[in-house]
Write a protein that holds these residues in place. Sequence first.
Motif, short mmCIF file in Angstrom:
data_model
loop_
_atom_site.label_atom_id
_atom_site.label_comp_id
_atom_site.label_asym_id
_atom_site.label_seq_id
_atom_site.Cartn_x
_atom_site.Cartn_y
_atom_site.Cartn_z
N UNK A 86 35.96 10.30 38.22
CA UNK A 86 35.72 9.09 37.96
C UNK A 86 34.96 8.96 36.72
N UNK A 87 34.92 7.60 36.13
CA UNK A 87 34.08 7.08 34.94
C UNK A 87 32.33 7.46 35.61
N UNK A 88 32.13 6.73 36.66
CA UNK A 88 30.90 7.00 37.15
C UNK A 88 30.37 8.27 37.33
N UNK A 89 31.24 9.38 37.91
CA UNK A 89 30.72 10.62 38.00
C UNK A 89 30.76 11.46 36.52
N UNK A 90 31.63 11.03 35.48
CA UNK A 90 31.33 11.52 34.33
C UNK A 90 30.26 11.17 33.62
N UNK A 91 29.84 10.00 33.78
CA UNK A 91 28.66 9.58 33.07
C UNK A 91 27.32 10.03 33.77
N UNK A 92 27.49 10.19 35.22
CA UNK A 92 26.19 11.01 35.94
C UNK A 92 26.11 12.32 35.23
N UNK A 93 27.20 13.15 35.26
CA UNK A 93 27.14 14.53 34.80
C UNK A 93 26.57 14.75 33.38
N UNK A 94 27.39 13.96 32.60
CA UNK A 94 26.88 14.21 31.09
C UNK A 94 25.71 13.49 30.73
N UNK A 95 25.00 12.58 31.11
CA UNK A 95 23.80 12.21 31.02
C UNK A 95 22.87 13.08 31.55
N UNK A 96 22.99 13.75 32.78
CA UNK A 96 22.25 14.76 33.15
C UNK A 96 22.20 16.07 32.54
N UNK A 97 23.34 16.48 31.86
CA UNK A 97 23.36 17.76 31.17
C UNK A 97 22.86 17.61 29.74
N UNK A 98 22.85 16.28 29.24
CA UNK A 98 22.15 15.98 28.08
C UNK A 98 20.64 15.90 28.22
N UNK A 99 20.06 15.21 29.03
CA UNK A 99 18.76 15.29 29.42
C UNK A 99 18.20 16.70 29.80
N UNK A 100 18.97 17.50 30.55
CA UNK A 100 18.43 18.80 30.72
C UNK A 100 18.53 19.74 29.38
N UNK A 101 19.28 19.27 28.37
CA UNK A 101 19.58 20.00 26.97
C UNK A 101 18.15 19.77 26.12
N UNK A 102 17.60 18.60 26.31
CA UNK A 102 16.58 17.97 25.47
C UNK A 102 15.39 18.78 25.66
#
Length: 189
Positions: free
Chosen positions: A173-189
């Motif tokens: 879902x769009x919500x799941x997509x946002x949750x995953x990509x925002x978490x992965x980007x934060x982890x990469x920072x």
Amino acid sequence: MTTMDSIAMPVVLAVFASNKGPGNPERASIMSQAGTYFAKRGASLICLAENGDIPIPLITAARAAGGQVQIVGDDTIVLPSALVGVTLETLHTQAERFARMAELAQGLVALPGSLASASGLFGTWAAAKARAHAVPVVMLNRHKAFEVMRGYAADVLSPGLPGHERAIQFADSIEDLWSRISRLVQEAR
């Protein structure tokens, strides 16, 4: 960096979506939902536009929700009047466009679309890897649009790419997509 600092920093996402060619008739609706959802959460979007194909529903929805959008395109792109004020960076070769998208993006998002959007996603991902710049990828697997890629990731990438689950994920879902990509980007920072 504190948690508050990471929340305040906007996420820059390259979103790959196409409205051209055969495929799911709800693509425009999915693009609109994603554009609105991401923009309301403060994400800045970068879109690839080639061969006259511009993800207009994604861009207009993101802008209507107050989001920032930039387009990286080829020489065929002429922005319609609905996109006045959107930054268009024209680069002559596809390799240059992929490299620019990889340079700007903190994460890559694939929405169900045509082969052109899948090609843009993987060209950009390869350009990022060539620059030793790991960029997470999340694909919206609505109606099993990326089921073949999910199988490939599990069967081929998992033995040869340690941590592949941090590099490529699939959302339902769009919500799941946002949750995953925002978490992965934060982890990469």
